[in-house]
Design a protein around this motif. Structure first.
Motif, PDB file in Angstrom:
ATOM      1  N   GLN A  49     -71.179  39.953 -10.163  1.00 28.09           N
ATOM      2  CA  GLN A  49     -71.513  38.909  -8.518  1.00 28.09           C
ATOM      3  C   GLN A  49     -71.885  40.708  -7.998  1.00 28.09           C
ATOM      4  OE1 GLN A  49     -72.297  36.044  -8.151  1.00 28.09           O
ATOM      5  NE2 GLN A  49     -71.611  35.961  -6.171  1.00 28.09           N
ATOM      6  N   HIS A  50     -72.081  40.292  -6.438  1.00 25.73           N
ATOM      7  CA  HIS A  50     -72.650  41.470  -5.857  1.00 25.73           C
ATOM      8  C   HIS A  50     -72.575  42.866  -6.087  1.00 25.73           C
ATOM      9  CE1 HIS A  50     -72.730  38.533  -2.727  1.00 25.73           C
ATOM     10  NE2 HIS A  50     -71.097  37.984  -3.120  1.00 25.73           N
ATOM     11  N   GLY A  51     -72.546  43.619  -7.494  1.00 26.65           N
ATOM     12  CA  GLY A  51     -72.749  44.897  -7.445  1.00 26.65           C
ATOM     13  C   GLY A  51     -71.778  45.659  -7.798  1.00 26.65           C
ATOM     14  N   PHE A  52     -71.973  46.981  -8.344  1.00 27.38           N
ATOM     15  CA  PHE A  52     -70.324  47.025  -9.058  1.00 27.38           C
ATOM     16  C   PHE A  52     -69.315  48.328  -7.507  1.00 27.38           C
ATOM     17  CE2 PHE A  52     -73.687  49.757 -10.267  1.00 27.38           C
ATOM     18  CZ  PHE A  52     -74.102  50.923  -9.202  1.00 27.38           C
ATOM     19  N   LEU A  53     -69.665  47.928  -6.282  1.00 28.87           N
ATOM     20  CA  LEU A  53     -68.684  48.688  -5.185  1.00 28.87           C
ATOM     21  C   LEU A  53     -67.485  48.635  -4.622  1.00 28.87           C
ATOM     22  CD1 LEU A  53     -72.048  49.750  -1.901  1.00 28.87           C
ATOM     23  CD2 LEU A  53     -71.002  51.104  -5.019  1.00 28.87           C
ATOM     24  N   ARG A  54     -67.046  47.505  -5.009  1.00 28.46           N
ATOM     25  CA  ARG A  54     -66.012  46.718  -4.767  1.00 28.46           C
ATOM     26  C   ARG A  54     -64.803  46.934  -4.715  1.00 28.46           C
ATOM     27  NH1 ARG A  54     -67.269  40.526  -4.209  1.00 28.46           N
ATOM     28  NH2 ARG A  54     -68.305  41.067  -6.288  1.00 28.46           N
ATOM     29  N   ASN A  55     -65.036  46.331  -6.292  1.00 21.58           N
ATOM     30  CA  ASN A  55     -63.982  47.708  -7.634  1.00 21.58           C
ATOM     31  C   ASN A  55     -63.504  48.454  -8.494  1.00 21.58           C
ATOM     32  OD1 ASN A  55     -63.006  44.530  -6.696  1.00 21.58           O
ATOM     33  ND2 ASN A  55     -63.958  43.565  -9.257  1.00 21.58           N
ATOM     34  N   ASN A  56     -64.414  49.120  -7.113  1.00 19.38           N
ATOM     35  CA  ASN A  56     -63.981  51.130  -8.220  1.00 19.38           C
ATOM     36  C   ASN A  56     -63.649  51.723  -6.780  1.00 19.38           C
ATOM     37  OD1 ASN A  56     -65.304  50.983 -10.539  1.00 19.38           O
ATOM     38  ND2 ASN A  56     -66.800  49.816  -9.652  1.00 19.38           N
TER      39      ASN A  56
END
Length: 250
Positions: free
Chosen positions: A55-62
């Motif tokens: 959801q919303h790609g991969f920028l938020r939890n890295n």
């Protein structure tokens, strides 16, 4: 306030002490889940049109890194830039980004600058691979509505989207917006506003409660060429908020 190293703006206070951003009291801040509120970053997709992606790609939890030499704090303003390379995306990338021999590669840079009048956020995607790729980029801003007036269309609305094509994700309707401002109905709202052909940049006035008006401007480029910028108006209302353990429904 910029939450690091996952890079998430959680607060922006004007010189007069007015908080602009909403942050859920139940937001999970330990990095195990995307923070509910503030300004989440979305790439390479908004929502989940492709279910093989998160959801919303991969920028938020890295975990991002500070760009060397980017920090400044002067009388005129302050700012910082953070970057995330694909090789450091340890949580699921999804889709063709997750293939072992993928030819896709990119670096994402997020910059924040503030001065006495405004905040400017810039997200830059650098293609470092050997293939081009389709993508969406979104700053998923949560605005704090003053005095609990979200359902009062007189003081909570968005102006400047007149003539935009509307895709209503709740009702399934498609139409062109007339001269009226966008208000929050007494139910879930989830709409994408696509500009007419003669409109490139997004310029709207967001009224988020009494005496709480924000001027929002957004523009984008791909390979140096200006591209049209769409806008999204979303509010889960109480019915959907109840299903979100990190939101609160009051």
């Amino acid at each position: 306030a910029l939450k690091t190293p996952t890079v998430h703006l959680t607060s922006y206070t004007t010189p007069t002490g007015r908080e602009i951003l909403f942050l859920s009291r139940d937001a999970i801040m330990d990095g195990s889940k995307a923070i509910r509120g503030g300004i989440p970053l979305c790439f390479p997709q908004f929502g989940q049109p492709d279910e093989s992606y998160p959801q919303h790609g991969f920028l938020r939890n890295n975990y991002w890194n500070v760009v060397d030499g980017s920090q400044f704090d002067t009388e005129e303003g302050a700012g910082i830039s953070m970057e995330l390379e694909l090789k450091n995306v340890v949580h699921s990338r999804g889709g063709k980004w997750d293939v072992v021999d993928t030819k896709l590669d990119c670096k994402c840079i997020f910059s924040v600058k503030v001065d006495g009048k405004s905040m400017t956020n810039t997200i830059t995607i650098v293609n470092q691979g050997t293939e081009t790729f389709d993508f969406q980029v979104l700053l998923h801003t949560y605005y704090l509505v003053a005095d609990r007036k979200a359902l009062d269309g007189g003081v909570c609305n968005v102006k400047g989207l007149e003539g935009y094509s509307v895709s209503d994700k709740v009702s399934g309707e498609d139409y062109v917006l007339g001269a009226e401002p966008v208000i929050i109905p007494e139910t879930i709202i989830d709409r994408v506003y696509t500009p007419p052909k003669d409109k490139i940049d997004l310029e709207v006035i967001v009224s988020a409660g009494p005496n709480n008006t924000i001027s929002l401007k957004a523009n984008g480029q791909v390979d140096g060429t200006a591209v049209p910028v769409s806008g999204v108006v979303w509010n889960p209302h109480a019915e959907k908020a109840k299903d979100m353990g990190d939101f609160g429904d009051d």
